[in-house]
Design an enzyme around this catalytic site. Structure first.
Site, PDB file in Angstrom:
ATOM      1  N   VAL A   1       0.838  -1.199   0.000  1.00 45.90           N
ATOM      2  CA  VAL A   1       0.000   0.000   0.000  1.00 45.90           C
ATOM      3  C   VAL A   1       0.877   1.254   0.000  1.00 45.90           C
ATOM      4  O   VAL A   1       0.546   2.254  -0.641  1.00 45.90           O
ATOM      5  CB  VAL A   1      -0.966   0.007   1.210  1.00 45.90           C
ATOM      6  CG1 VAL A   1      -1.769   1.308   1.272  1.00 45.90           C
ATOM      7  CG2 VAL A   1      -1.904  -1.187   1.154  1.00 45.90           C
ATOM      8  N   CYS A   2       2.002   1.195   0.684  1.00 46.48           N
ATOM      9  CA  CYS A   2       2.877   2.370   0.844  1.00 46.48           C
ATOM     10  C   CYS A   2       3.261   3.022  -0.486  1.00 46.48           C
ATOM     11  O   CYS A   2       3.133   4.244  -0.615  1.00 46.48           O
ATOM     12  CB  CYS A   2       4.115   2.006   1.647  1.00 46.48           C
ATOM     13  SG  CYS A   2       3.732   1.381   3.304  1.00 46.48           S
ATOM     14  N   PRO A   3       3.713   2.270  -1.487  1.00 50.45           N
ATOM     15  CA  PRO A   3       4.086   2.949  -2.725  1.00 50.45           C
ATOM     16  C   PRO A   3       2.902   3.607  -3.426  1.00 50.45           C
ATOM     17  O   PRO A   3       3.068   4.625  -4.103  1.00 50.45           O
ATOM     18  CB  PRO A   3       4.722   1.859  -3.581  1.00 50.45           C
ATOM     19  CG  PRO A   3       4.271   0.578  -3.001  1.00 50.45           C
ATOM     20  CD  PRO A   3       4.010   0.836  -1.547  1.00 50.45           C
TER      21      PRO A   3
END
Length: 187
Positions: A46-48
């Site tokens: 999810v972070c990118p």
């Protein structure tokens, strides 16, 4: 205790920014509006998507005089490696701050102690260094840069127009409210 209207606590960290390692302290968050976005870890899922969304909207934040700081408990070296190997993260033009000792994550109350990772915390900080918005998500829930941009505009509007408030779904140029006894029970 809520972090709203508290001053950012002192810290020293290193960020990867524009191809260099640079120092970042609480002093860097003063004198302008800042957004600090905590995320769990580099090289994840999810972070990118979130950091890429912020990168795609970074110019709009900069037009408002806002600097963004992405923070995880990874090192600044890991941030560089991720930047150098990911097409999405290579677009990031704002500082990626390393917090391997978790000082920042603790200061902003987003550290998951048993995992050594940060929750998805978003903080809008005014030029005086006070936290004006605090939003913390479970790590499975991604954030939206467009909604954050709207909230930053609302925070800046309220700061520039004492006595006015921004109602739900307020957008730039829309009507605001002036709280008074005349409005009680009429909205």
């Amino acid at each position: 205790m809520s972090l709203i209207n508290t001053e950012v606590k002192p810290f020293k960290a290193t960020a990867y920014h524009n191809g260099k390692f640079v120092p970042v302290t609480e002093a860097d968050l003063k004198g302008k509006w800042s957004v600090v976005v905590f995320y769990p870890a580099d090289f994840t899922f999810v972070c990118p998507t979130e950091l890429g969304d912020l990168a795609d909207n970074y110019a709009e934040f900069q037009k408002l005089g806002v600097e963004i700081y992405g923070v995880s408990t990874d090192t600044h070296f890991a941030h560089k490696a991720w930047h150098d190997t990911s097409d999405t993260i290579s677009k990031v033009g704002y500082p990626l701050v390393g917090d391997p000792t978790a000082v920042l994550a603790r200061n902003f109350d987003v550290l998951i102690e048993e995992e050594g990772l940060a929750l998805r915390g978003t903080f809008v900080i005014n030029p005086e260094g006070q936290i004006k918005l605090c939003e913390i998500h479970d790590n499975g829930i991604g954030r939206d840069a467009g909604e954050l941009l709207r909230k930053v505009k609302a925070a800046q509007y309220v700061a520039a127009h004492p006595g006015e408030v921004c109602p739900a779904k307020w957008t730039e140029g829309a009507e605001t409210l002036k709280p008074s006894l005349d409005l009680v029970g009429k909205i």
